[in-house]
Design a protein around this motif. Structure first.
Motif, PDB file in Angstrom:
ATOM      1  N   PHE A 166       6.885  -2.393  -6.663  1.00 44.66           N
ATOM      2  CA  PHE A 166       6.441  -1.281  -7.523  1.00 44.66           C
ATOM      3  C   PHE A 166       6.033  -1.782  -8.912  1.00 44.66           C
ATOM      4  O   PHE A 166       4.979  -1.407  -9.449  1.00 44.66           O
ATOM      5  CB  PHE A 166       7.567  -0.247  -7.638  1.00 44.66           C
ATOM      6  N   TYR A 167       6.859  -2.661  -9.487  1.00 39.18           N
ATOM      7  CA  TYR A 167       6.579  -3.123 -10.850  1.00 39.18           C
ATOM      8  C   TYR A 167       5.529  -4.241 -10.897  1.00 39.18           C
ATOM      9  O   TYR A 167       5.117  -4.640 -11.986  1.00 39.18           O
ATOM     10  CB  TYR A 167       7.873  -3.508 -11.558  1.00 39.18           C
ATOM     11  N   LYS A 168       5.104  -4.712  -9.740  1.00 35.72           N
ATOM     12  CA  LYS A 168       3.910  -5.556  -9.696  1.00 35.72           C
ATOM     13  C   LYS A 168       2.647  -4.690  -9.779  1.00 35.72           C
ATOM     14  O   LYS A 168       1.595  -5.136 -10.226  1.00 35.72           O
ATOM     15  CB  LYS A 168       3.877  -6.381  -8.407  1.00 35.72           C
ATOM     16  N   LEU A 169       2.794  -3.441  -9.335  1.00 31.19           N
ATOM     17  CA  LEU A 169       1.661  -2.519  -9.282  1.00 31.19           C
ATOM     18  C   LEU A 169       1.585  -1.600 -10.497  1.00 31.19           C
ATOM     19  O   LEU A 169       0.497  -1.201 -10.917  1.00 31.19           O
ATOM     20  CB  LEU A 169       1.756  -1.662  -8.008  1.00 31.19           C
ATOM     21  N   TYR A 170       2.744  -1.241 -11.046  1.00 29.63           N
ATOM     22  CA  TYR A 170       2.808  -0.293 -12.157  1.00 29.63           C
ATOM     23  C   TYR A 170       3.700  -0.836 -13.269  1.00 29.63           C
ATOM     24  O   TYR A 170       4.644  -1.571 -13.007  1.00 29.63           O
ATOM     25  CB  TYR A 170       3.375   1.059 -11.686  1.00 29.63           C
ATOM     26  N   SER A 171       3.425  -0.413 -14.482  1.00 30.99           N
ATOM     27  CA  SER A 171       4.251  -0.823 -15.624  1.00 30.99           C
ATOM     28  C   SER A 171       5.126   0.319 -16.132  1.00 30.99           C
ATOM     29  O   SER A 171       5.927   0.135 -17.043  1.00 30.99           O
ATOM     30  CB  SER A 171       3.361  -1.323 -16.770  1.00 30.99           C
ATOM     31  N   ASP A 172       4.978   1.509 -15.537  1.00 31.09           N
ATOM     32  CA  ASP A 172       5.685   2.690 -16.007  1.00 31.09           C
ATOM     33  C   ASP A 172       6.410   3.342 -14.828  1.00 31.09           C
ATOM     34  O   ASP A 172       5.782   3.651 -13.803  1.00 31.09           O
ATOM     35  CB  ASP A 172       4.673   3.677 -16.613  1.00 31.09           C
ATOM     36  N   ALA A 173       7.713   3.542 -14.959  1.00 33.50           N
ATOM     37  CA  ALA A 173       8.504   4.132 -13.872  1.00 33.50           C
ATOM     38  C   ALA A 173       8.004   5.520 -13.496  1.00 33.50           C
ATOM     39  O   ALA A 173       8.179   5.965 -12.356  1.00 33.50           O
ATOM     40  CB  ALA A 173       9.970   4.205 -14.281  1.00 33.50           C
ATOM     41  N   ARG A 174       7.344   6.221 -14.433  1.00 33.88           N
ATOM     42  CA  ARG A 174       6.859   7.565 -14.144  1.00 33.88           C
ATOM     43  C   ARG A 174       5.750   7.575 -13.103  1.00 33.88           C
ATOM     44  O   ARG A 174       5.426   8.631 -12.540  1.00 33.88           O
ATOM     45  CB  ARG A 174       6.365   8.229 -15.437  1.00 33.88           C
ATOM     46  N   ALA A 175       5.192   6.402 -12.803  1.00 34.56           N
ATOM     47  CA  ALA A 175       4.156   6.316 -11.773  1.00 34.56           C
ATOM     48  C   ALA A 175       4.698   6.651 -10.387  1.00 34.56           C
ATOM     49  O   ALA A 175       3.929   6.854  -9.445  1.00 34.56           O
ATOM     50  CB  ALA A 175       3.548   4.913 -11.768  1.00 34.56           C
ATOM     51  N   ILE A 176       6.020   6.717 -10.255  1.00 31.85           N
ATOM     52  CA  ILE A 176       6.616   7.076  -8.966  1.00 31.85           C
ATOM     53  C   ILE A 176       6.410   8.556  -8.674  1.00 31.85           C
ATOM     54  O   ILE A 176       6.579   9.015  -7.547  1.00 31.85           O
ATOM     55  CB  ILE A 176       8.111   6.692  -8.926  1.00 31.85           C
ATOM     56  N   GLY A 232       0.814  -1.210   0.000  1.00 37.13           N
ATOM     57  CA  GLY A 232       0.000   0.000   0.000  1.00 37.13           C
ATOM     58  C   GLY A 232       0.847   1.260   0.000  1.00 37.13           C
ATOM     59  O   GLY A 232       0.539   2.240  -0.698  1.00 37.13           O
ATOM     60  N   LEU A 233       1.940   1.253   0.758  1.00 35.66           N
ATOM     61  CA  LEU A 233       2.836   2.416   0.802  1.00 35.66           C
ATOM     62  C   LEU A 233       3.576   2.583  -0.521  1.00 35.66           C
ATOM     63  O   LEU A 233       3.767   3.712  -0.998  1.00 35.66           O
ATOM     64  CB  LEU A 233       3.814   2.274   1.963  1.00 35.66           C
ATOM     65  N   VAL A 234       3.997   1.482  -1.127  1.00 33.44           N
ATOM     66  CA  VAL A 234       4.658   1.552  -2.437  1.00 33.44           C
ATOM     67  C   VAL A 234       3.679   2.092  -3.470  1.00 33.44           C
ATOM     68  O   VAL A 234       4.041   2.929  -4.315  1.00 33.44           O
ATOM     69  CB  VAL A 234       5.190   0.169  -2.859  1.00 33.44           C
ATOM     70  N   GLN A 235       2.443   1.646  -3.420  1.00 29.38           N
ATOM     71  CA  GLN A 235       1.428   2.102  -4.369  1.00 29.38           C
ATOM     72  C   GLN A 235       1.214   3.617  -4.283  1.00 29.38           C
ATOM     73  O   GLN A 235       0.926   4.273  -5.284  1.00 29.38           O
ATOM     74  CB  GLN A 235       0.103   1.381  -4.100  1.00 29.38           C
TER      75      GLN A 235
END
Length: 243
Positions: free
Chosen positions: A68-78, A42-45
């Motif tokens: 992070f990459y289980k939740l997002y496919s794009d590094a810009r989501a950070i 949840g915190l990573v999300q």
């Protein structure tokens, strides 16, 4: 003797071997997931909500980005978070994920990292600290004093490594060794928690002052301490000791 995890021992082993050392890999610690993986996820999300993300170990970096990459496919989501790393090993691991490091202290300990962060005026800023279970509370304590809003993402746990398929424990007991290296407080704690003993005459090499404090608490004499608290710094200190 190298006491790092099996996964991390290779770099130190390779460097020492290239210098002509006969290296015994005796992993004393193992990295396992946190007890509450859902909370960590949840915190990573929500990483994009923070002004700063602090990483204090390469293991934390790997655990964070694996989630992070289980939740997002794009590094810009950070998002626009700035990234702080405690030292060069952690910074290098972050760069492997194609992200830049915005802050790294000259001395690679938590106190120095906090000192540099406080120069940034962190009052009311949201900060995510990615850390191990049982890590020292220096970072959160000092940043909270500065009125930052700190969330702690427990990324992993360190437990004693009980498997010894290569027979390193028996070899150390029978042959002894010239030097044993400790690269974190957890390697020290787990070495002794496993009931292992230092052979007579062995020199003890510590990566830095925090690890040295843990050794002193165990009443162990420190013969070598790295001036630069990193793996290259530790190797340099060992070389200089014998030269």
């Amino acid at each position: 003797v190298v006491t790092r995890t099996r996964h991390q021992a290779g770099g130190l082993t390779k460097t020492l071997s290239q210098l002509g050392a006969d290296v015994i890999e005796l992993p004393t610690i193992k990295i396992v997931p946190p007890k509450d993986l859902m909370e960590f996820g949840g915190l990573v999300q929500d990483a994009h909500k923070y002004e700063w993300i602090i990483f204090t170990s390469p293991n934390g970096v790997d655990a964070f980005f694996e989630m992070f990459y289980k939740l997002y496919s794009d590094a810009r989501a950070i998002g626009g978070a700035k990234i702080a790393a405690i030292g060069p090993g952690t910074a290098e691991k972050i760069k492997q994920y194609h992200l830049a490091v915005d802050l790294m202290p000259q001395t690679f300990v938590a106190e120095s990292l906090v000192k540099e962060l406080l120069k940034q005026d962190v009052e009311h800023q949201m900060i995510l600290w990615v850390r191990a279970e049982g890590a020292r509370e220096v970072i959160s304590k000092e940043l909270n004093k500065a009125r930052a809003i700190v969330d702690e993402a427990i990324a992993y746990r360190t437990i004693p490594e009980r498997e010894d398929n290569a027979g390193a424990v028996a070899r150390l007991a029978e042959e002894g060794a010239d030097v044993i290296t400790f690269t974190s407080s957890s390697t020290v704690e787990c070495f002794f928690d496993l009931g292992l003993e230092l052979p007579p005459g062995i020199k003890v090499a510590s990566i830095g002052p925090i690890t040295s404090e843990t050794l002193k608490a165990r009443k162990v004499k420190i013969d070598i301490e790295a001036k630069e608290h990193s793996i290259p710094g530790l190797v340099k200190a060992i070389r200089e000791y014998f030269e």
